[in-house]
Design an enzyme around this catalytic site. Sequence first.
Site, mmCIF file in Angstrom:
data_model
loop_
_atom_site.group_PDB
_atom_site.id
_atom_site.type_symbol
_atom_site.label_atom_id
_atom_site.label_comp_id
_atom_site.label_asym_id
_atom_site.label_seq_id
_atom_site.Cartn_x
_atom_site.Cartn_y
_atom_site.Cartn_z
ATOM 1 N N VAL A 15 69.910 49.309 77.048
ATOM 2 C CA VAL A 15 71.184 49.226 76.421
ATOM 3 C C VAL A 15 72.227 48.620 77.061
ATOM 4 C CG1 VAL A 15 72.776 51.268 75.746
ATOM 5 C CG2 VAL A 15 70.193 51.806 75.834
ATOM 6 N N ARG A 46 69.829 48.720 89.569
ATOM 7 C CA ARG A 46 68.901 48.817 90.928
ATOM 8 C C ARG A 46 68.469 47.569 91.601
ATOM 9 N NH1 ARG A 46 64.471 52.950 88.914
ATOM 10 N NH2 ARG A 46 64.523 51.231 87.372
ATOM 11 N N LYS A 106 71.474 61.685 77.347
ATOM 12 C CA LYS A 106 71.497 63.019 76.795
ATOM 13 C C LYS A 106 70.768 63.960 77.696
ATOM 14 C CE LYS A 106 67.688 60.404 75.543
ATOM 15 N NZ LYS A 106 67.408 59.171 74.913
ATOM 16 N N GLY A 135 70.887 57.518 68.842
ATOM 17 C CA GLY A 135 71.024 56.040 68.990
ATOM 18 C C GLY A 135 72.153 55.443 68.289
ATOM 19 N N ILE A 137 73.273 55.967 65.093
ATOM 20 C CA ILE A 137 73.956 56.908 64.272
ATOM 21 C C ILE A 137 75.055 57.441 64.662
ATOM 22 C CG2 ILE A 137 73.441 58.806 62.425
ATOM 23 C CD1 ILE A 137 70.398 58.371 62.632
ATOM 24 N N LYS A 206 68.787 66.525 72.813
ATOM 25 C CA LYS A 206 69.810 65.976 71.840
ATOM 26 C C LYS A 206 70.065 67.044 70.781
ATOM 27 C CE LYS A 206 67.509 61.771 71.796
ATOM 28 N NZ LYS A 206 66.398 60.821 71.142
ATOM 29 N N GLY A 303 66.568 51.744 70.655
ATOM 30 C CA GLY A 303 66.923 50.409 70.538
ATOM 31 C C GLY A 303 68.180 49.807 71.333
HETATM 32 N N1 LIG Z 1 66.744 52.712 75.137
HETATM 33 C C1 LIG Z 1 67.057 53.223 74.107
HETATM 34 O O1 LIG Z 1 66.879 52.796 72.775
HETATM 35 C C2 LIG Z 1 68.270 54.363 74.087
HETATM 36 C C3 LIG Z 1 68.602 55.185 72.952
HETATM 37 C C4 LIG Z 1 69.597 56.114 73.201
HETATM 38 C C5 LIG Z 1 70.090 56.509 74.669
HETATM 39 N N2 LIG Z 1 69.528 55.823 75.396
HETATM 40 C C6 LIG Z 1 69.750 56.293 76.792
HETATM 41 O O2 LIG Z 1 70.568 55.045 77.558
HETATM 42 C C7 LIG Z 1 70.417 55.142 78.941
HETATM 43 C C8 LIG Z 1 69.793 53.886 79.459
HETATM 44 O O3 LIG Z 1 68.575 53.607 78.836
HETATM 45 P P1 LIG Z 1 67.681 52.268 78.829
HETATM 46 O O4 LIG Z 1 66.685 52.497 78.029
HETATM 47 O O5 LIG Z 1 68.688 51.177 78.721
HETATM 48 O O6 LIG Z 1 67.109 52.379 80.231
HETATM 49 P P2 LIG Z 1 66.429 51.392 81.033
HETATM 50 O O7 LIG Z 1 65.959 50.072 80.118
HETATM 51 O O8 LIG Z 1 65.263 51.741 81.863
HETATM 52 O O9 LIG Z 1 67.581 50.875 82.076
HETATM 53 C C9 LIG Z 1 67.906 51.498 83.069
HETATM 54 C C10 LIG Z 1 68.954 50.736 83.874
HETATM 55 O O10 LIG Z 1 69.651 51.498 84.896
HETATM 56 C C11 LIG Z 1 69.275 50.750 86.252
HETATM 57 N N3 LIG Z 1 69.343 51.635 87.124
HETATM 58 C C12 LIG Z 1 68.323 52.667 87.770
HETATM 59 N N4 LIG Z 1 68.261 53.255 88.568
HETATM 60 C C13 LIG Z 1 69.674 52.819 89.286
HETATM 61 C C14 LIG Z 1 70.301 53.394 90.412
HETATM 62 N N5 LIG Z 1 69.976 54.402 91.306
HETATM 63 N N6 LIG Z 1 71.115 52.516 90.498
HETATM 64 C C15 LIG Z 1 71.797 51.462 89.889
HETATM 65 N N7 LIG Z 1 71.168 51.093 88.635
HETATM 66 C C16 LIG Z 1 70.076 52.011 88.306
HETATM 67 C C17 LIG Z 1 68.042 49.953 86.146
HETATM 68 O O11 LIG Z 1 68.218 48.892 87.218
HETATM 69 P P3 LIG Z 1 67.012 47.645 87.133
HETATM 70 O O12 LIG Z 1 67.079 47.201 85.787
HETATM 71 O O13 LIG Z 1 67.270 46.977 88.282
HETATM 72 O O14 LIG Z 1 65.697 48.518 87.044
HETATM 73 C C18 LIG Z 1 68.390 49.477 84.705
HETATM 74 O O15 LIG Z 1 68.991 48.528 84.634
HETATM 75 C C19 LIG Z 1 69.511 56.256 79.236
HETATM 76 O O16 LIG Z 1 70.380 57.539 79.313
HETATM 77 C C20 LIG Z 1 68.857 56.625 77.778
HETATM 78 O O17 LIG Z 1 68.548 58.104 77.629
HETATM 79 C C21 LIG Z 1 68.626 54.854 75.523
#
Ligand SMILES: NC(=O)c1ccc[n+]([C@@H]2O[C@H](COP(=O)([O-])OP(=O)(O)OC[C@H]3O[C@@H](n4cnc5c(N)ncnc54)[C@H](OP(=O)(O)O)[C@@H]3O)[C@@H](O)[C@H]2O)c1
Length: 433
Positions: A15, A46, A106, A135, A137, A206, A303
Amino acid sequence: MTKPLRIGVAGLGSVGAALVRLLQRRRADLRARTGRDITIVGVSARSRRERGLDLGGARFYDDPAALAASSEIDLFVELIGGADGAAYDAARAALSRGVPLVTANKAMLAAHGLELGRLAESHGAPLAFEAAVAGGIPIIKTLREGLAGNAVRRVSGILNGTCNYILSRMETEGLPFEACLADAQRLGYAEADPTFDIGGFDTAHKLAILASLAFGAKIDVGAISIEGIQSITLADLAAADELGYRIKLLGVAERSEKGIEQRVHPTMVAKAAPLAQTMGVHNAITIDGDAIGALTLVGPGAGGDATASAVAADICDIARGDVAPAFGRPIDALEEAERVPMQRHEGGYYVRLAVVERPGSVATISTRMAEQRISIEAIMQKGKAKGVTANEVVPVVLLTHATTETAIREALALAVADGAVRETPQVIRIERD
Ligand SMILES: NC(=O)c1ccc[n+]([C@@H]2O[C@H](COP(=O)([O-])OP(=O)(O)OC[C@H]3O[C@@H](n4cnc5c(N)ncnc54)[C@H](OP(=O)(O)O)[C@@H]3O)[C@@H](O)[C@H]2O)c1
Protein backbone atom coordinates in the site's frame (compact mmCIF):
# COMPACT_ATOMS: atom_id res chain seq x y z
CA MET A 1 -2.30 28.84 -2.92
CA THR A 2 -2.18 27.49 0.65
CA LYS A 3 1.15 26.13 1.80
CA PRO A 4 1.98 22.53 0.87
CA LEU A 5 0.77 19.66 3.04
CA ARG A 6 3.90 17.87 4.20
CA ILE A 7 3.29 14.22 4.85
CA GLY A 8 5.23 11.38 6.42
CA VAL A 9 4.56 7.84 5.17
CA ALA A 10 5.48 4.91 7.40
CA GLY A 11 5.38 1.58 5.57
CA LEU A 12 6.49 1.25 1.95
CA GLY A 13 5.03 -2.18 1.24
CA SER A 14 2.11 -2.96 -1.10
CA VAL A 15 0.00 0.00 0.00
CA GLY A 16 2.77 2.45 0.93
CA ALA A 17 4.60 2.04 -2.40
CA ALA A 18 1.33 2.35 -4.34
CA LEU A 19 0.53 5.54 -2.40
CA VAL A 20 3.91 7.09 -3.24
CA ARG A 21 3.28 6.37 -6.94
CA LEU A 22 -0.33 7.61 -6.79
CA LEU A 23 0.61 10.91 -5.17
CA GLN A 24 3.22 11.45 -7.88
CA ARG A 25 0.93 10.42 -10.75
CA ARG A 26 -2.03 12.49 -9.56
CA ARG A 27 -0.06 15.43 -8.20
CA ALA A 28 -1.54 18.15 -10.43
CA ASP A 29 -5.10 16.98 -10.04
CA LEU A 30 -4.81 16.63 -6.27
CA ARG A 31 -3.37 20.15 -6.13
CA ALA A 32 -6.34 21.41 -8.15
CA ARG A 33 -8.79 19.62 -5.84
CA THR A 34 -7.27 20.63 -2.53
CA GLY A 35 -5.65 23.94 -3.40
CA ARG A 36 -2.27 22.78 -2.14
CA ASP A 37 0.67 20.60 -3.00
CA ILE A 38 0.85 17.28 -1.22
CA THR A 39 4.49 16.47 -0.61
CA ILE A 40 6.08 13.43 1.00
CA VAL A 41 8.84 14.82 3.21
CA GLY A 42 9.60 11.70 5.30
CA VAL A 43 9.30 7.94 4.97
CA SER A 44 9.93 4.94 7.18
CA ALA A 45 10.26 1.21 6.57
CA ARG A 46 12.02 -1.70 8.20
CA SER A 47 14.82 -1.78 5.64
CA ARG A 48 16.42 0.90 3.48
CA ARG A 49 16.51 -1.37 0.42
CA GLU A 50 15.99 0.07 -3.06
CA ARG A 51 12.28 -0.09 -3.94
CA GLY A 52 12.22 1.56 -7.38
CA LEU A 53 10.32 4.50 -5.89
CA ASP A 54 11.03 8.14 -6.55
CA LEU A 55 11.06 9.47 -3.00
CA GLY A 56 12.42 12.88 -4.02
CA GLY A 57 14.06 14.57 -1.09
CA ALA A 58 12.09 12.63 1.54
CA ARG A 59 14.12 11.87 4.64
CA PHE A 60 14.30 8.23 5.75
CA TYR A 61 13.48 7.40 9.37
CA ASP A 62 14.36 4.01 10.85
CA ASP A 63 11.88 4.65 13.63
CA PRO A 64 8.33 5.40 12.43
CA ALA A 65 7.47 7.01 15.79
CA ALA A 66 10.30 9.50 15.23
CA LEU A 67 8.80 10.36 11.83
CA ALA A 68 5.34 10.70 13.43
CA ALA A 69 6.74 13.04 16.07
CA SER A 70 8.81 15.11 13.63
CA SER A 71 7.96 18.80 13.38
CA GLU A 72 8.63 18.54 9.63
CA ILE A 73 5.29 16.86 8.90
CA ASP A 74 1.68 18.10 8.87
CA LEU A 75 0.14 14.63 8.45
CA PHE A 76 1.24 11.09 9.29
CA VAL A 77 0.24 8.09 7.17
CA GLU A 78 0.59 4.72 8.94
CA LEU A 79 0.85 1.79 6.48
CA ILE A 80 2.84 -0.67 8.59
CA GLY A 81 0.05 -2.88 9.93
CA GLY A 82 -0.45 -4.88 13.12
CA ALA A 83 -2.59 -4.07 16.14
CA ASP A 84 0.34 -3.14 18.37
CA GLY A 85 4.05 -2.47 18.11
CA ALA A 86 5.52 0.02 15.67
CA ALA A 87 2.21 1.02 14.06
CA TYR A 88 0.46 1.71 17.35
CA ASP A 89 3.43 3.55 18.85
CA ALA A 90 3.72 5.76 15.79
CA ALA A 91 -0.03 6.42 15.63
CA ARG A 92 -0.03 7.60 19.23
CA ALA A 93 3.11 9.68 18.68
CA ALA A 94 1.39 11.56 15.83
CA LEU A 95 -1.98 12.12 17.49
CA SER A 96 -0.58 13.13 20.85
CA ARG A 97 1.30 15.90 19.08
CA GLY A 98 -1.92 16.96 17.30
CA VAL A 99 -0.73 15.62 13.93
CA PRO A 100 -3.51 14.17 11.74
CA LEU A 101 -3.32 10.40 11.27
CA VAL A 102 -4.38 8.43 8.18
CA THR A 103 -4.22 4.67 8.55
CA ALA A 104 -5.30 1.50 6.72
CA ASN A 105 -4.80 -0.60 9.84
CA LYS A 106 -8.03 -2.42 10.77
CA ALA A 107 -6.31 -4.59 13.37
CA MET A 108 -5.10 -1.51 15.25
CA LEU A 109 -8.46 0.23 14.99
CA ALA A 110 -10.39 -2.82 16.16
CA ALA A 111 -8.13 -3.10 19.20
CA HIS A 112 -7.44 0.57 19.97
CA GLY A 113 -9.87 2.61 17.84
CA LEU A 114 -11.65 4.22 20.76
CA GLU A 115 -8.45 5.15 22.54
CA LEU A 116 -6.96 6.60 19.33
CA GLY A 117 -10.24 8.41 18.62
CA ARG A 118 -10.15 9.96 22.08
CA LEU A 119 -6.50 10.94 21.67
CA ALA A 120 -7.33 12.52 18.31
CA GLU A 121 -10.23 14.45 19.81
CA SER A 122 -8.30 15.70 22.80
CA HIS A 123 -5.53 17.05 20.55
CA GLY A 124 -7.82 18.34 17.80
CA ALA A 125 -6.19 16.00 15.26
CA PRO A 126 -8.15 14.28 12.52
CA LEU A 127 -8.11 10.47 12.45
CA ALA A 128 -9.07 8.92 9.10
CA PHE A 129 -9.20 5.27 8.03
CA GLU A 130 -11.10 4.86 4.75
CA ALA A 131 -8.63 2.18 3.63
CA ALA A 132 -9.06 0.05 6.75
CA VAL A 133 -12.25 -1.65 5.54
CA ALA A 134 -12.86 -3.11 2.08
CA GLY A 135 -9.75 -1.57 0.45
CA GLY A 136 -10.81 0.70 -2.38
CA ILE A 137 -14.56 0.73 -1.60
CA PRO A 138 -15.46 4.06 0.06
CA ILE A 139 -17.55 2.38 2.75
CA ILE A 140 -16.36 4.47 5.71
CA LYS A 141 -17.40 7.77 4.17
CA THR A 142 -20.63 6.24 2.92
CA LEU A 143 -21.65 5.10 6.41
CA ARG A 144 -20.24 8.06 8.32
CA GLU A 145 -21.42 10.84 6.03
CA GLY A 146 -23.43 9.70 3.02
CA LEU A 147 -26.00 7.79 5.08
CA ALA A 148 -26.12 10.14 8.09
CA GLY A 149 -29.86 10.60 7.53
CA ASN A 150 -30.61 6.90 7.99
CA ALA A 151 -31.26 4.64 10.93
CA VAL A 152 -29.18 1.66 9.81
CA ARG A 153 -30.72 -1.70 10.68
CA ARG A 154 -28.09 -3.97 9.27
CA VAL A 155 -24.68 -4.07 7.60
CA SER A 156 -23.58 -7.30 5.98
CA GLY A 157 -20.62 -7.90 3.78
CA ILE A 158 -17.96 -9.94 2.12
CA LEU A 159 -14.98 -8.26 3.76
CA ASN A 160 -12.15 -10.69 3.06
CA GLY A 161 -11.11 -11.22 -0.56
CA THR A 162 -9.02 -14.31 0.23
CA CYS A 163 -12.01 -16.20 1.62
CA ASN A 164 -14.22 -15.10 -1.25
CA TYR A 165 -11.58 -16.19 -3.75
CA ILE A 166 -11.31 -19.63 -2.13
CA LEU A 167 -15.09 -20.19 -1.92
CA SER A 168 -15.62 -18.90 -5.48
CA ARG A 169 -13.02 -21.26 -6.93
CA MET A 170 -14.24 -24.22 -4.92
CA GLU A 171 -17.74 -23.58 -6.24
CA THR A 172 -17.02 -22.83 -9.88
CA GLU A 173 -14.17 -25.31 -10.43
CA GLY A 174 -15.01 -28.03 -7.92
CA LEU A 175 -11.51 -27.79 -6.40
CA PRO A 176 -10.95 -28.73 -2.75
CA PHE A 177 -10.33 -26.09 -0.09
CA GLU A 178 -6.60 -26.86 0.31
CA ALA A 179 -5.88 -26.47 -3.43
CA CYS A 180 -7.69 -23.11 -3.57
CA LEU A 181 -5.90 -21.89 -0.44
CA ALA A 182 -2.53 -22.89 -1.94
CA ASP A 183 -3.37 -20.91 -5.11
CA ALA A 184 -4.43 -17.90 -3.02
CA GLN A 185 -1.05 -18.03 -1.28
CA ARG A 186 0.82 -18.42 -4.57
CA LEU A 187 -1.00 -15.39 -6.02
CA GLY A 188 -0.22 -13.31 -2.93
CA TYR A 189 -3.85 -13.04 -1.75
CA ALA A 190 -3.29 -15.04 1.43
CA GLU A 191 -0.51 -14.78 3.98
CA ALA A 192 1.90 -17.67 4.58
CA ASP A 193 -0.06 -18.14 7.84
CA PRO A 194 -3.59 -17.79 6.50
CA THR A 195 -5.42 -18.27 9.83
CA PHE A 196 -6.20 -14.61 10.15
CA ASP A 197 -8.10 -14.59 6.85
CA ILE A 198 -9.71 -18.03 6.69
CA GLY A 199 -10.48 -18.12 10.41
CA GLY A 200 -12.67 -15.02 10.02
CA PHE A 201 -10.59 -12.73 12.27
CA ASP A 202 -9.76 -10.17 9.58
CA THR A 203 -13.46 -9.95 8.68
CA ALA A 204 -14.28 -9.47 12.38
CA HIS A 205 -11.91 -6.51 12.70
CA LYS A 206 -13.54 -4.81 9.74
CA LEU A 207 -17.04 -5.64 10.93
CA ALA A 208 -16.32 -4.10 14.34
CA ILE A 209 -15.40 -0.81 12.63
CA LEU A 210 -18.46 -0.87 10.35
CA ALA A 211 -20.82 -1.66 13.24
CA SER A 212 -19.49 1.30 15.22
CA LEU A 213 -20.07 3.67 12.32
CA ALA A 214 -23.43 2.19 11.33
CA PHE A 215 -24.98 2.20 14.80
CA GLY A 216 -23.13 5.02 16.55
CA ALA A 217 -21.81 2.46 19.03
CA LYS A 218 -18.44 1.84 20.62
CA ILE A 219 -16.20 -0.62 18.77
CA ASP A 220 -16.79 -3.98 20.42
CA VAL A 221 -14.71 -6.64 18.68
CA GLY A 222 -15.07 -8.95 21.69
CA ALA A 223 -18.81 -9.16 21.02
CA ILE A 224 -18.33 -10.82 17.64
CA SER A 225 -19.05 -14.51 17.20
CA ILE A 226 -16.41 -15.72 14.71
CA GLU A 227 -16.33 -18.84 12.51
CA GLY A 228 -14.08 -19.32 9.51
CA ILE A 229 -14.46 -21.20 6.24
CA GLN A 230 -12.23 -24.20 7.01
CA SER A 231 -15.13 -26.62 7.43
CA ILE A 232 -16.83 -25.84 4.11
CA THR A 233 -16.77 -28.81 1.74
CA LEU A 234 -17.56 -29.30 -1.92
CA ALA A 235 -20.67 -31.22 -0.76
CA ASP A 236 -21.92 -28.07 1.02
CA LEU A 237 -21.30 -25.91 -2.05
CA ALA A 238 -23.08 -28.41 -4.31
CA ALA A 239 -26.07 -28.63 -1.94
CA ALA A 240 -26.21 -24.84 -1.68
CA ASP A 241 -26.23 -24.59 -5.47
CA GLU A 242 -29.09 -27.08 -5.73
CA LEU A 243 -31.08 -25.16 -3.13
CA GLY A 244 -30.57 -21.78 -4.84
CA TYR A 245 -27.81 -20.40 -2.60
CA ARG A 246 -24.11 -19.60 -2.61
CA ILE A 247 -21.91 -19.91 0.46
CA LYS A 248 -20.09 -16.71 1.42
CA LEU A 249 -18.09 -15.72 4.47
CA LEU A 250 -20.14 -12.77 5.74
CA GLY A 251 -19.67 -10.29 8.51
CA VAL A 252 -23.12 -9.27 9.71
CA ALA A 253 -23.98 -6.57 12.25
CA GLU A 254 -27.63 -6.13 13.08
CA ARG A 255 -29.44 -3.75 15.40
CA SER A 256 -32.72 -4.68 17.04
CA GLU A 257 -34.56 -3.69 20.19
CA LYS A 258 -32.49 -6.40 21.94
CA GLY A 259 -29.19 -4.68 21.11
CA ILE A 260 -26.48 -5.30 18.52
CA GLU A 261 -25.70 -8.74 17.12
CA GLN A 262 -22.32 -9.12 15.39
CA ARG A 263 -21.25 -12.34 13.71
CA VAL A 264 -18.81 -13.68 11.15
CA HIS A 265 -19.53 -17.07 9.61
CA PRO A 266 -20.04 -18.93 6.34
CA THR A 267 -23.53 -18.05 5.18
CA MET A 268 -26.07 -19.32 2.65
CA VAL A 269 -26.92 -16.30 0.51
CA ALA A 270 -29.72 -16.47 -2.10
CA LYS A 271 -28.15 -16.47 -5.56
CA ALA A 272 -30.09 -13.38 -6.65
CA ALA A 273 -28.65 -11.22 -3.84
CA PRO A 274 -25.81 -8.85 -4.80
CA LEU A 275 -23.56 -10.39 -2.13
CA ALA A 276 -23.99 -13.83 -3.72
CA GLN A 277 -22.97 -12.43 -7.09
CA THR A 278 -19.70 -11.06 -5.76
CA MET A 279 -17.04 -13.53 -6.85
CA GLY A 280 -13.28 -13.81 -6.59
CA VAL A 281 -11.22 -11.37 -4.54
CA HIS A 282 -13.87 -8.65 -4.62
CA ASN A 283 -15.58 -7.32 -1.52
CA ALA A 284 -19.20 -6.21 -1.22
CA ILE A 285 -21.22 -4.59 1.54
CA THR A 286 -24.99 -4.23 1.79
CA ILE A 287 -26.39 -1.59 4.13
CA ASP A 288 -30.05 -1.53 5.13
CA GLY A 289 -31.14 1.98 6.10
CA ASP A 290 -34.67 3.11 6.94
CA ALA A 291 -34.68 5.92 4.38
CA ILE A 292 -32.58 4.42 1.60
CA GLY A 293 -33.58 0.76 1.79
CA ALA A 294 -30.81 -1.59 0.72
CA LEU A 295 -27.62 -0.22 -0.80
CA THR A 296 -24.75 -2.45 -1.97
CA LEU A 297 -21.21 -1.35 -2.74
CA VAL A 298 -19.01 -3.79 -4.64
CA GLY A 299 -15.36 -3.45 -5.59
CA PRO A 300 -11.72 -4.27 -4.96
CA GLY A 301 -11.29 -4.98 -1.26
CA ALA A 302 -7.50 -5.16 -1.38
CA GLY A 303 -4.46 -4.53 -3.53
CA GLY A 304 -1.93 -1.74 -3.36
CA ASP A 305 -3.51 0.64 -5.87
CA ALA A 306 -7.12 0.22 -4.70
CA THR A 307 -6.13 0.66 -1.07
CA ALA A 308 -3.89 3.64 -1.88
CA SER A 309 -6.91 5.21 -3.58
CA ALA A 310 -8.75 5.18 -0.24
CA VAL A 311 -5.70 6.53 1.62
CA ALA A 312 -5.43 9.36 -0.92
CA ALA A 313 -9.09 10.28 -0.38
CA ASP A 314 -8.43 10.73 3.35
CA ILE A 315 -5.32 12.80 2.63
CA CYS A 316 -7.35 15.07 0.34
CA ASP A 317 -10.04 15.61 2.98
CA ILE A 318 -7.42 16.61 5.52
CA ALA A 319 -5.58 18.81 3.01
CA ARG A 320 -8.87 20.70 2.46
CA GLY A 321 -9.65 20.85 6.17
CA ASP A 322 -12.80 18.84 5.51
CA VAL A 323 -12.79 16.62 8.54
CA ALA A 324 -15.60 14.61 10.15
CA PRO A 325 -15.35 12.97 13.59
CA ALA A 326 -13.55 9.65 13.15
CA PHE A 327 -16.56 7.54 14.15
CA GLY A 328 -19.22 9.95 12.92
CA ARG A 329 -19.78 11.55 16.35
CA PRO A 330 -17.67 12.41 19.38
CA ILE A 331 -16.31 9.33 21.15
CA ASP A 332 -18.31 10.10 24.31
CA ALA A 333 -21.50 10.19 22.23
CA LEU A 334 -20.94 6.60 21.04
CA GLU A 335 -23.35 4.19 22.66
CA GLU A 336 -22.31 1.26 24.87
CA ALA A 337 -24.73 -1.10 23.14
CA GLU A 338 -26.22 -4.25 24.59
CA ARG A 339 -24.58 -7.35 23.07
CA VAL A 340 -26.90 -9.92 21.54
CA PRO A 341 -25.10 -13.25 21.94
CA MET A 342 -24.99 -15.81 19.14
CA GLN A 343 -27.17 -18.25 21.09
CA ARG A 344 -30.04 -15.82 20.64
CA HIS A 345 -29.54 -15.53 16.89
CA GLU A 346 -32.72 -16.24 14.97
CA GLY A 347 -32.79 -17.41 11.39
CA GLY A 348 -32.98 -20.34 9.02
CA TYR A 349 -30.33 -23.06 9.03
CA TYR A 350 -28.75 -25.44 6.56
CA VAL A 351 -27.68 -28.64 8.27
CA ARG A 352 -25.69 -31.48 6.71
CA LEU A 353 -25.75 -34.69 8.69
CA ALA A 354 -24.06 -38.07 8.42
CA VAL A 355 -27.16 -40.10 9.20
CA VAL A 356 -26.86 -43.72 10.28
CA GLU A 357 -28.59 -45.90 7.68
CA ARG A 358 -31.16 -47.76 9.73
CA PRO A 359 -34.93 -47.56 10.14
CA GLY A 360 -36.05 -44.68 12.33
CA SER A 361 -32.90 -42.51 12.05
CA VAL A 362 -34.58 -39.73 10.11
CA ALA A 363 -37.68 -40.00 12.33
CA THR A 364 -35.44 -39.54 15.42
CA ILE A 365 -33.90 -36.40 13.91
CA SER A 366 -37.36 -35.04 13.02
CA THR A 367 -38.56 -35.70 16.58
CA ARG A 368 -35.59 -33.89 18.09
CA MET A 369 -36.24 -30.95 15.78
CA ALA A 370 -39.96 -30.92 16.65
CA GLU A 371 -39.17 -30.97 20.39
CA GLN A 372 -37.25 -27.73 19.87
CA ARG A 373 -40.17 -26.34 17.78
CA ILE A 374 -37.98 -26.30 14.69
CA SER A 375 -39.91 -26.53 11.46
CA ILE A 376 -38.12 -28.25 8.57
CA GLU A 377 -38.46 -26.54 5.22
CA ALA A 378 -36.72 -29.16 3.06
CA ILE A 379 -34.92 -32.44 3.52
CA MET A 380 -32.68 -34.09 0.93
CA GLN A 381 -30.82 -37.35 1.10
CA LYS A 382 -27.61 -36.74 -0.78
CA GLY A 383 -25.75 -39.25 -2.89
CA LYS A 384 -26.88 -42.48 -1.25
CA ALA A 385 -24.30 -44.92 -2.50
CA LYS A 386 -25.56 -48.12 -4.09
CA GLY A 387 -25.36 -51.04 -1.70
CA VAL A 388 -25.23 -48.96 1.49
CA THR A 389 -25.74 -51.47 4.25
CA ALA A 390 -27.33 -51.08 7.66
CA ASN A 391 -25.44 -48.82 10.09
CA GLU A 392 -23.40 -47.14 7.36
CA VAL A 393 -23.95 -43.40 7.02
CA VAL A 394 -25.63 -41.39 4.30
CA PRO A 395 -25.45 -37.63 3.94
CA VAL A 396 -28.73 -35.84 4.61
CA VAL A 397 -29.26 -32.12 4.13
CA LEU A 398 -31.97 -30.20 5.98
CA LEU A 399 -33.14 -26.62 5.65
CA THR A 400 -35.05 -25.18 8.57
CA HIS A 401 -37.44 -22.29 8.86
CA ALA A 402 -36.44 -19.56 11.32
CA THR A 403 -35.39 -20.88 14.70
CA THR A 404 -32.80 -19.98 17.32
CA GLU A 405 -29.16 -20.99 17.52
CA THR A 406 -29.80 -22.58 20.92
CA ALA A 407 -32.67 -24.70 19.56
CA ILE A 408 -30.78 -26.03 16.56
CA ARG A 409 -27.64 -26.83 18.60
CA GLU A 410 -29.73 -28.63 21.25
CA ALA A 411 -31.68 -30.67 18.67
CA LEU A 412 -28.50 -31.74 16.88
CA ALA A 413 -26.66 -32.63 20.08
CA LEU A 414 -29.55 -34.88 21.08
CA ALA A 415 -29.72 -36.49 17.61
CA VAL A 416 -26.01 -37.28 17.86
CA ALA A 417 -26.47 -38.66 21.40
CA ASP A 418 -29.37 -40.82 20.13
CA GLY A 419 -26.98 -42.46 17.68
CA ALA A 420 -28.99 -41.31 14.66
CA VAL A 421 -26.16 -39.06 13.48
CA ARG A 422 -22.41 -39.63 13.34
CA GLU A 423 -19.72 -36.96 13.08
CA THR A 424 -20.21 -33.31 13.93
CA PRO A 425 -23.13 -31.89 11.94
CA GLN A 426 -22.30 -29.11 9.50
CA VAL A 427 -24.42 -26.07 10.35
CA ILE A 428 -24.57 -23.02 8.07
CA ARG A 429 -26.81 -20.04 8.77
CA ILE A 430 -29.08 -18.75 6.02
CA GLU A 431 -29.53 -15.04 5.33
CA ARG A 432 -32.95 -14.66 3.83
CA ASP A 433 -33.10 -10.91 3.30
N1 LIG B 1 -2.33 -4.97 1.06
C1 LIG B 1 -3.62 -4.70 0.97
O1 LIG B 1 -4.29 -5.04 0.00
C2 LIG B 1 -4.31 -3.97 2.09
C3 LIG B 1 -5.67 -3.64 1.95
C4 LIG B 1 -6.31 -2.92 2.97
C5 LIG B 1 -5.60 -2.56 4.10
N2 LIG B 1 -4.28 -2.90 4.20
C6 LIG B 1 -3.58 -2.49 5.41
O2 LIG B 1 -2.53 -1.62 5.03
C7 LIG B 1 -1.44 -1.76 5.93
C8 LIG B 1 -0.17 -2.08 5.13
O3 LIG B 1 -0.38 -3.28 4.42
P1 LIG B 1 0.63 -3.77 3.27
O4 LIG B 1 -0.07 -4.88 2.58
O5 LIG B 1 1.13 -2.61 2.49
O6 LIG B 1 1.78 -4.39 4.18
P2 LIG B 1 3.26 -4.82 3.71
O7 LIG B 1 3.33 -4.96 2.23
O8 LIG B 1 3.65 -5.95 4.58
O9 LIG B 1 4.13 -3.53 4.09
C9 LIG B 1 4.40 -3.19 5.41
C10 LIG B 1 5.46 -2.10 5.41
O10 LIG B 1 5.70 -1.71 6.77
C11 LIG B 1 7.10 -1.68 6.98
N3 LIG B 1 7.39 -1.99 8.37
C12 LIG B 1 7.14 -3.14 9.03
N4 LIG B 1 7.55 -3.05 10.31
C13 LIG B 1 8.08 -1.82 10.44
C14 LIG B 1 8.72 -1.12 11.49
N5 LIG B 1 8.86 -1.68 12.70
N6 LIG B 1 9.15 0.14 11.27
C15 LIG B 1 9.00 0.71 10.06
N7 LIG B 1 8.41 0.10 9.01
C16 LIG B 1 7.97 -1.14 9.20
C17 LIG B 1 7.68 -2.72 6.05
O11 LIG B 1 9.05 -2.41 5.80
P3 LIG B 1 9.95 -3.33 4.79
O12 LIG B 1 9.38 -3.09 3.43
O13 LIG B 1 11.31 -2.77 4.95
O14 LIG B 1 9.79 -4.73 5.27
C18 LIG B 1 6.80 -2.51 4.81
O15 LIG B 1 7.29 -1.51 4.00
C19 LIG B 1 -1.86 -2.86 6.92
O16 LIG B 1 -2.43 -2.27 8.06
C20 LIG B 1 -2.91 -3.63 6.15
O17 LIG B 1 -3.84 -4.29 7.01
C21 LIG B 1 -3.63 -3.59 3.22
